[in-house]
Each structure stands twice: as C-alpha cells, then as structure tokens.
Write an enzyme that holds these catalytic residues in place. Structure first.
Site, PDB file in Angstrom:
ATOM      1  N   GLU A  93       1.956  -6.299   7.802  1.00 41.26           N
ATOM      2  CA  GLU A  93       0.861  -5.451   8.279  1.00 41.26           C
ATOM      3  C   GLU A  93       0.758  -5.343   9.798  1.00 41.26           C
ATOM      4  O   GLU A  93       0.438  -4.269  10.319  1.00 41.26           O
ATOM      5  CB  GLU A  93      -0.478  -5.955   7.711  1.00 41.26           C
ATOM      6  CG  GLU A  93      -0.714  -5.594   6.251  1.00 41.26           C
ATOM      7  CD  GLU A  93      -0.105  -6.569   5.266  1.00 41.26           C
ATOM      8  OE1 GLU A  93      -0.388  -6.461   4.057  1.00 41.26           O
ATOM      9  OE2 GLU A  93       0.672  -7.446   5.715  1.00 41.26           O
ATOM     10  N   ALA A 106       0.828  -1.206   0.000  1.00 40.07           N
ATOM     11  CA  ALA A 106       0.000   0.000   0.000  1.00 40.07           C
ATOM     12  C   ALA A 106       0.863   1.256   0.000  1.00 40.07           C
ATOM     13  O   ALA A 106       1.969   1.274   0.551  1.00 40.07           O
ATOM     14  CB  ALA A 106      -0.920   0.001   1.213  1.00 40.07           C
ATOM     15  N   GLU A 119      -0.024 -10.174  -1.783  1.00 37.89           N
ATOM     16  CA  GLU A 119      -1.406 -10.647  -1.885  1.00 37.89           C
ATOM     17  C   GLU A 119      -1.845 -10.770  -3.343  1.00 37.89           C
ATOM     18  O   GLU A 119      -2.582 -11.693  -3.709  1.00 37.89           O
ATOM     19  CB  GLU A 119      -2.335  -9.710  -1.113  1.00 37.89           C
ATOM     20  CG  GLU A 119      -2.165  -9.858   0.401  1.00 37.89           C
ATOM     21  CD  GLU A 119      -2.977  -8.868   1.203  1.00 37.89           C
ATOM     22  OE1 GLU A 119      -3.806  -9.307   2.019  1.00 37.89           O
ATOM     23  OE2 GLU A 119      -2.791  -7.643   1.009  1.00 37.89           O
ATOM     24  N   GLY A 142       0.157  -5.876   0.100  1.00 35.96           N
ATOM     25  CA  GLY A 142      -0.729  -6.048  -1.042  1.00 35.96           C
ATOM     26  C   GLY A 142      -0.034  -6.565  -2.279  1.00 35.96           C
ATOM     27  O   GLY A 142      -0.658  -7.209  -3.135  1.00 35.96           O
TER      28      GLY A 142
END
Length: 279
Positions: A147, A79, A127, A124
């Site tokens: 995270e 992010a 991910e 992310g």
C-alpha cells in the site's frame, strides 16, 4: 453465444460457501478469475453475506472453515484499483471501512479458520488471510502489503494483525518496503504455519488445509469453539485489536486526501512508476 458471455460472467458468483469433501469442514471460495480475485464491490458484498452465513451455521456442520481461491496462482490481488480510481473520497472511505469490518467478521468467526494461499496474496488479500487463525502456503505463494507504494496504508487490519503474527520489526519491514515474501520466508517468520509440498495438485495449499482441517474436526465442536474464545481472550495476536483498528482508520484518513494517492492510481492505470511529492 459470444455476445452473451459478459452477462454470464457478470451473473456468476465471485465467492461461494461450500461443504468440502471433508465431513464437518466448510470453505469460502474466492472465484473472480478475470480480476485475480481483486476486491471490488460485488465480491466484498458477497463475502459480507457469506461470512455472516458461516457465522450462523450449526457448529456440528461447520467445525472448521477454510478460506481459499479456485483461481490458479492467485489467492487475492487486493483492492480492485481500476474500480477504486472511479471512486470519490467518500466512496473510498466507506469501502475501506467495509473491508475493515469484513476482516473483523472473518477474525470473529466462531470456528477455527485456515487460509490456504496457493499463489499471490496482496494488500487486502493478505489482510483477509491474517484474519484467519492459521495460514498454509503453497510452494508458489507470495504475499505483500504494497500500500505505501500506492500512496496509502493497509486499511483492513494489516497494520494491526501482521505485527501480532510476525512481531513489530518484521511488520515494519514488510509494511514500509511493500516487498513480497515467499512461502519459505513466510514459514520462517511465523506468517505461515507451514508450506505445502508441491505435488500434482493445482492447489497444494488447499489440499494440505483440508488435511489439517480433517484433523482439527476430530475435536468436539463445542470444545473447539470454546478453545478459540479462550485463546483470543489471552491477548497475544488479538490483544487490543479494536484500539489499533481505530488508530489505523485515523491514519488512513490522513492519506485518503493526499495527492500522492491519486497519483498512484493514475500511474497504475497508465502502467508507469508513480512520482510522489509528499502531499
């Protein structure tokens, strides 16, 4: 002129859907070099449109899809935390929901997909790679879900797909610690299908992914897509992901309102270690 450069950079696409040098193989290219492909609003918006476009491509034209970066040393830094710091709680909730939908859309692409990781993939970024069918690491690849050290949890499917790829205990290890995994360890735990050999290429994982895709593309396009549907229906990696994603969204809501989340963003901006208070 130098004064025109920022506008040119702003106008440049941050993601592209391209036809590769290999027949029947297409690629989604991440290209936000100034921000290490960090997932900001613009990049996510472009990826949403590109994944939809790829989904609708004729199967003869797109037998295999590769997700990769054209930024040396980086797949995706996760992010965009500077952008995130300026968001309201409602903005963050909406943005994370979009990221979750984006990884679902990648996961649901009808053709076989390969993520080529030449460098760092965090949060992310990992991910998105986990949403692909196969992952190839370059020799310098390093991945992590950091995270919890930012006062949040993986919110774009990481809590669900990682455990289905590497198993429950390893997923707990990587998620709780936030530690980085290199290419060799990633191969040994099944996170990567293989590690590309170092050569003169700046992007050895992408070059290896092209060779893998070339082999896969020898299969009949209808059969390739049917095989993917059948494998997904068997459970395994994709078993009950929808239920798990809802649980992930509920868990993310708990940390979204925490002071620790705000503290982590402030610490990141101030380049210091966060002080968590558990509230």
């Amino acid at each position: 002129s130098p004064s025109a450069l920022p506008a040119e950079e702003e106008a440049a696409p941050e993601a592209r859907l391209i036809q590769t040098s290999v027949e029947h193989v297409v690629a989604i290219t991440l290209s936000r070099p100034q921000k290490k492909n960090a997932l900001g609003n613009k990049l996510v918006s472009q990826l949403e449109a590109i994944v939809k476009q790829a989904t609708e491509m004729p199967q003869q034209e797109a037998r295999v899809l590769i997700l990769h970066s054209d930024v040396p040393g980086v797949f995706c830094a996760g992010a965009d935390l500077k952008e995130r710091k300026g968001m309201s709680i409602d903005d963050v909730r909406e943005f994370v929901s979009r990221l979750r939908a984006l990884t679902d859309a990648i996961d649901s692409l009808p053709m076989p997909t390969i993520a080529a990781l030449d460098g760092v993939a965090l949060g992310g970024g990992l991910e998105m790679a986990l949403a692909c069918d196969l992952r190839v690491a370059g020799p310098e690849a390093k991945v992590a879900l950091p995270e919890v050290r930012l006062g949040i949890i993986p919110g774009a499917g990481g809590t669900q797909r990682l455990s289905r790829v590497v198993g429950y205990s390893r997923a707990c290890d990587l998620t709780f610690s936030g530690r980085r995994v290199n290419a060799n360890e990633g191969v040994s735990m099944g996170l990567f299908s293989e590690c590309a050999e170092q050569d003169a290429s700046v992007f050895p994982a992408y070059e290896r992914a092209l060779k893998m895709a070339s082999d896969i593309a020898q299969g009949a396009p209808l059969a390739l897509r049917a095989a993917k549907r059948a494998i997904r229906a068997s459970g395994g990696v994709h078993g009950k992901v929808c239920d798990g994603m809802a649980a992930e969204a509920d868990a993310y809501e708990l940390v979204l309102h925490s002071s620790d989340r705000v503290e982590a963003l402030e610490a990141f901006a101030e380049k210091r270690k966060p002080t968590f208070e558990g509230r």
